[in-house]
Design an enzyme around this catalytic site. Structure first.
Site, short mmCIF file in Angstrom:
data_model
loop_
_atom_site.label_atom_id
_atom_site.label_comp_id
_atom_site.label_asym_id
_atom_site.label_seq_id
_atom_site.Cartn_x
_atom_site.Cartn_y
_atom_site.Cartn_z
N PHE A 20 0.81 -1.21 0.00
CA PHE A 20 0.00 0.00 0.00
C PHE A 20 0.85 1.27 0.00
O PHE A 20 0.36 2.34 0.35
CB PHE A 20 -0.92 0.00 1.22
CG PHE A 20 -1.73 -1.27 1.36
CD1 PHE A 20 -2.85 -1.48 0.56
CD2 PHE A 20 -1.36 -2.26 2.26
CE1 PHE A 20 -3.59 -2.65 0.67
CE2 PHE A 20 -2.09 -3.43 2.38
CZ PHE A 20 -3.21 -3.63 1.58
N GLY A 46 5.92 -4.01 10.68
CA GLY A 46 4.86 -4.23 9.70
C GLY A 46 5.44 -4.51 8.33
O GLY A 46 5.69 -3.59 7.55
N ASP A 71 7.23 -8.75 11.79
CA ASP A 71 5.82 -9.01 11.49
C ASP A 71 5.51 -10.46 11.84
O ASP A 71 6.34 -11.35 11.62
CB ASP A 71 5.54 -8.77 10.00
CG ASP A 71 4.07 -8.55 9.68
OD1 ASP A 71 3.23 -9.30 10.20
OD2 ASP A 71 3.76 -7.64 8.90
N SER A 124 5.17 -7.91 17.29
CA SER A 124 6.00 -6.73 17.52
C SER A 124 6.29 -6.51 19.00
O SER A 124 7.44 -6.26 19.40
CB SER A 124 5.31 -5.49 16.95
OG SER A 124 5.92 -4.29 17.39
N HIS A 144 -3.05 -0.58 12.35
CA HIS A 144 -3.37 0.84 12.33
C HIS A 144 -4.47 1.25 13.29
O HIS A 144 -4.90 2.41 13.28
CB HIS A 144 -3.74 1.27 10.90
CG HIS A 144 -2.57 1.27 9.97
ND1 HIS A 144 -1.95 0.12 9.56
CD2 HIS A 144 -1.89 2.29 9.39
CE1 HIS A 144 -0.95 0.42 8.75
NE2 HIS A 144 -0.88 1.73 8.64
#
Length: 214
Positions: A20, A46, A71, A124, A144
């Site tokens: 993205f 991530g 990740d 994480s 997020h």
């Protein structure tokens, strides 16, 4: 920031990898890693399918650094089935779970960056608990929602060295453009007095730990 062009062959691979990261933000990420990477290692929170890791790894190669990308590869909340960013090709039918690790490995191999980009497979917050190496650059781009972004910041930001960079993705001042959790944590980092903003490109924000001018 150091303005330098990413090698065309690696940019081509990065732009075609799943992910993205818009190309303009990817170039800014590359420039940030190029600017700070000579100070020490880079860490990304991530990984997904490795798109941003290619931008980071390309810079790491040029400045003699390395990228650790953390990740669990089971997918953040927003890419699970039923959510807007879900990609069914990432589902592992054997376990009924997302698995982006094979896509990451293929992308990094295609880019020829297996020496520069090191996958750390795990949650994480667990990895952060045992991490002891100072970081020249930290890129937070994991889950997020409020919990994951806060956890990533609290667990990893203390490892950023003086003069190092803390980078956030998906910072949207206008709620109509995207979720607000990364913005709130970004603002918290600024309010702490430990960091100052030094660059911005699209939804990418670059902070520098106070005490050094890159």
């Amino acid at each position: 920031m150091t303005h330098v062009s990413m090698p065309a062959d690696l940019r081509h691979v990065a732009e075609r990898a799943k992910g993205f990261m818009p190309s303009n933000e990817g170039q800014a990420l590359f420039e940030t890693a190029y600017t700070y990477g000579s100070l020490g290692p880079i860490c990304e929170i991530g990984t997904y399918c490795g798109k941003s890791a290619i931008y980071l790894g390309a810079a790491a190669r040029q400045v003699g650094s390395v990228v650790f990308t953390v990740d669990h590869h089971r997918g953040s909340e927003e890419i699970q089935p039923g959510w807007a960013h879900h990609d069914p090709t990432l589902m592992d039918p054997r376990f009924g779970k997302m698995d982006s690790l094979p896509f990451f490995r293929a992308a990094i191999a295609k880019a020829g960056l297996e020496e520069e980009v090191i996958a750390v497979v795990g949650r994480s917050e667990t990895v952060a608990r045992y991490w002891n190496t100072r970081l020249a650059m930290l890129f937070i781009d994991g889950g997020h929602s409020e919990g994951p972004v806060t956890s990533d910041y609290e667990g990893w930001a203390p490892h950023v060295m003086v003069g190092g960079a803390l980078v956030f993705h998906d910072i949207y001042p206008d709620p109509a453009d995207g979720g607000q959790a990364p913005l709130r944590v970004f603002e918290r980092a600024l309010a702490s007095g430990d960091f100052k903003e030094v660059a911005a490109e699209g939804s990418l924000r670059v902070l520098q730990r106070v005490g050094f001018s890159a």
